[in-house]
Design a protein around this motif. Structure first.
Motif, PDB file in Angstrom:
ATOM      1  N   PHE A  33       0.848  -1.296   0.038  1.00  0.00           N
ATOM      2  CA  PHE A  33      -0.039  -0.039  -0.005  1.00  0.00           C
ATOM      3  C   PHE A  33       0.987   1.242   0.010  1.00  0.00           C
ATOM      4  O   PHE A  33       0.398   2.173  -0.617  1.00  0.00           O
ATOM      5  N   VAL A  34       1.932   1.221   0.701  1.00  0.00           N
ATOM      6  CA  VAL A  34       2.767   2.577   0.602  1.00  0.00           C
ATOM      7  C   VAL A  34       3.282   2.636  -0.842  1.00  0.00           C
ATOM      8  O   VAL A  34       3.171   3.759  -1.277  1.00  0.00           O
ATOM      9  N   TYR A  35       3.793   1.493  -1.352  1.00  0.00           N
ATOM     10  CA  TYR A  35       3.986   1.706  -2.611  1.00  0.00           C
ATOM     11  C   TYR A  35       3.018   2.352  -3.760  1.00  0.00           C
ATOM     12  O   TYR A  35       3.322   3.200  -4.298  1.00  0.00           O
ATOM     13  N   LEU A  36       1.766   1.653  -3.705  1.00  0.00           N
ATOM     14  CA  LEU A  36       0.828   2.169  -4.408  1.00  0.00           C
ATOM     15  C   LEU A  36       0.337   3.717  -3.910  1.00  0.00           C
ATOM     16  O   LEU A  36       0.097   4.591  -4.959  1.00  0.00           O
ATOM     17  N   LEU A  38       2.504   5.755  -3.236  1.00  0.00           N
ATOM     18  CA  LEU A  38       3.617   6.757  -3.982  1.00  0.00           C
ATOM     19  C   LEU A  38       3.106   7.129  -5.327  1.00  0.00           C
ATOM     20  O   LEU A  38       3.438   7.990  -6.023  1.00  0.00           O
ATOM     21  N   GLN A  39       2.348   6.199  -5.953  1.00  0.00           N
ATOM     22  CA  GLN A  39       1.570   6.606  -7.407  1.00  0.00           C
ATOM     23  C   GLN A  39       0.412   7.583  -7.152  1.00  0.00           C
ATOM     24  O   GLN A  39       0.610   8.806  -7.831  1.00  0.00           O
ATOM     25  N   ARG A  40      -0.721   7.213  -6.789  1.00  0.00           N
ATOM     26  CA  ARG A  40      -1.745   8.002  -6.848  1.00  0.00           C
ATOM     27  C   ARG A  40      -2.768   7.337  -5.732  1.00  0.00           C
ATOM     28  O   ARG A  40      -2.861   6.333  -5.262  1.00  0.00           O
ATOM     29  N   VAL A  41      -3.112   8.291  -4.756  1.00  0.00           N
ATOM     30  CA  VAL A  41      -3.833   7.879  -3.401  1.00  0.00           C
ATOM     31  C   VAL A  41      -5.381   8.104  -3.724  1.00  0.00           C
ATOM     32  O   VAL A  41      -5.886   9.083  -3.861  1.00  0.00           O
ATOM     33  N   LEU A  53     -10.245  10.275  -4.537  1.00  0.00           N
ATOM     34  CA  LEU A  53      -8.965  10.603  -4.462  1.00  0.00           C
ATOM     35  C   LEU A  53      -8.508  11.613  -3.413  1.00  0.00           C
ATOM     36  O   LEU A  53      -9.342  12.259  -2.660  1.00  0.00           O
ATOM     37  N   ALA A  54      -7.469  11.103  -2.647  1.00  0.00           N
ATOM     38  CA  ALA A  54      -7.394  11.680  -1.245  1.00  0.00           C
ATOM     39  C   ALA A  54      -5.932  12.551  -1.240  1.00  0.00           C
ATOM     40  O   ALA A  54      -5.278  12.471  -2.350  1.00  0.00           O
ATOM     41  N   ASP A  55      -5.680  13.063  -0.399  1.00  0.00           N
ATOM     42  CA  ASP A  55      -4.309  13.880  -0.207  1.00  0.00           C
ATOM     43  C   ASP A  55      -3.335  12.916  -0.017  1.00  0.00           C
ATOM     44  O   ASP A  55      -3.452  11.874   1.034  1.00  0.00           O
ATOM     45  N   LYS A  56      -2.485  13.046  -0.722  1.00  0.00           N
ATOM     46  CA  LYS A  56      -1.262  12.059  -0.784  1.00  0.00           C
ATOM     47  C   LYS A  56      -0.379  12.005   0.487  1.00  0.00           C
ATOM     48  O   LYS A  56       0.075  10.954   0.908  1.00  0.00           O
ATOM     49  N   GLY A  57       0.170  13.157   0.847  1.00  0.00           N
ATOM     50  CA  GLY A  57       0.772  13.333   1.905  1.00  0.00           C
ATOM     51  C   GLY A  57       0.119  12.791   3.247  1.00  0.00           C
ATOM     52  O   GLY A  57       0.986  11.913   3.967  1.00  0.00           O
ATOM     53  N   THR A  59      -2.283  10.560   3.675  1.00  0.00           N
ATOM     54  CA  THR A  59      -2.603   9.131   3.386  1.00  0.00           C
ATOM     55  C   THR A  59      -1.265   8.397   3.697  1.00  0.00           C
ATOM     56  O   THR A  59      -1.057   7.291   4.312  1.00  0.00           O
ATOM     57  N   LEU A  60      -0.395   8.925   2.870  1.00  0.00           N
ATOM     58  CA  LEU A  60       0.994   8.130   3.082  1.00  0.00           C
ATOM     59  C   LEU A  60       1.523   8.233   4.413  1.00  0.00           C
ATOM     60  O   LEU A  60       1.943   7.116   5.026  1.00  0.00           O
ATOM     61  N   SER A  61       1.629   9.384   5.059  1.00  0.00           N
ATOM     62  CA  SER A  61       1.972   9.558   6.644  1.00  0.00           C
ATOM     63  C   SER A  61       1.278   8.354   7.393  1.00  0.00           C
ATOM     64  O   SER A  61       1.713   7.945   8.294  1.00  0.00           O
ATOM     65  N   ALA A  62      -0.126   8.390   7.393  1.00  0.00           N
ATOM     66  CA  ALA A  62      -1.038   7.355   8.012  1.00  0.00           C
ATOM     67  C   ALA A  62      -0.764   6.000   7.799  1.00  0.00           C
ATOM     68  O   ALA A  62      -0.430   5.241   8.717  1.00  0.00           O
TER      69      ALA A  62
END
Length: 77
Positions: A33-36, A38-41, A53-57, A59-62
């Motif tokens: 999921f972390v890899y995904l 990085l592409q589009r969230v 579609l969500a805020d990338k930063g 979502t990646l942080s969580a």
């Protein structure tokens, strides 16, 4: 003190191995999921199959936080 009291029984050892294996699978999924992300969230709405579609930063942080928590739990076992 006998050594038998210090050793785990086979069912306990099997249960621990199964728990570690399950946690290892979760860690693998979380890495994916972390890899995904990085592409589009996208985030899933609770109790539905709808994604937005969500805020990338955020979502990646969580996602990374969840991964760190799972790794810590895995190492503690």
């Amino acid at each position: 003190m006998s050594s038998k009291n210090n050793q785990r029984t086979e069912p306990e050892a099997q249960e621990e191995r199964a728990a570690k294996e399950e946690l290892n699978k979760k860690v693998s999924y979380q890495k994916y999921f972390v890899y995904l992300f990085l592409q589009r969230v996208y985030t899933q709405q609770p109790n539905s199959n709808i994604f937005f579609l969500a805020d990338k930063g955020e979502t990646l942080s969580a996602c990374k936080k969840d991964l760190d928590n799972m790794r810590k739990e895995y190492q503690d076992n």
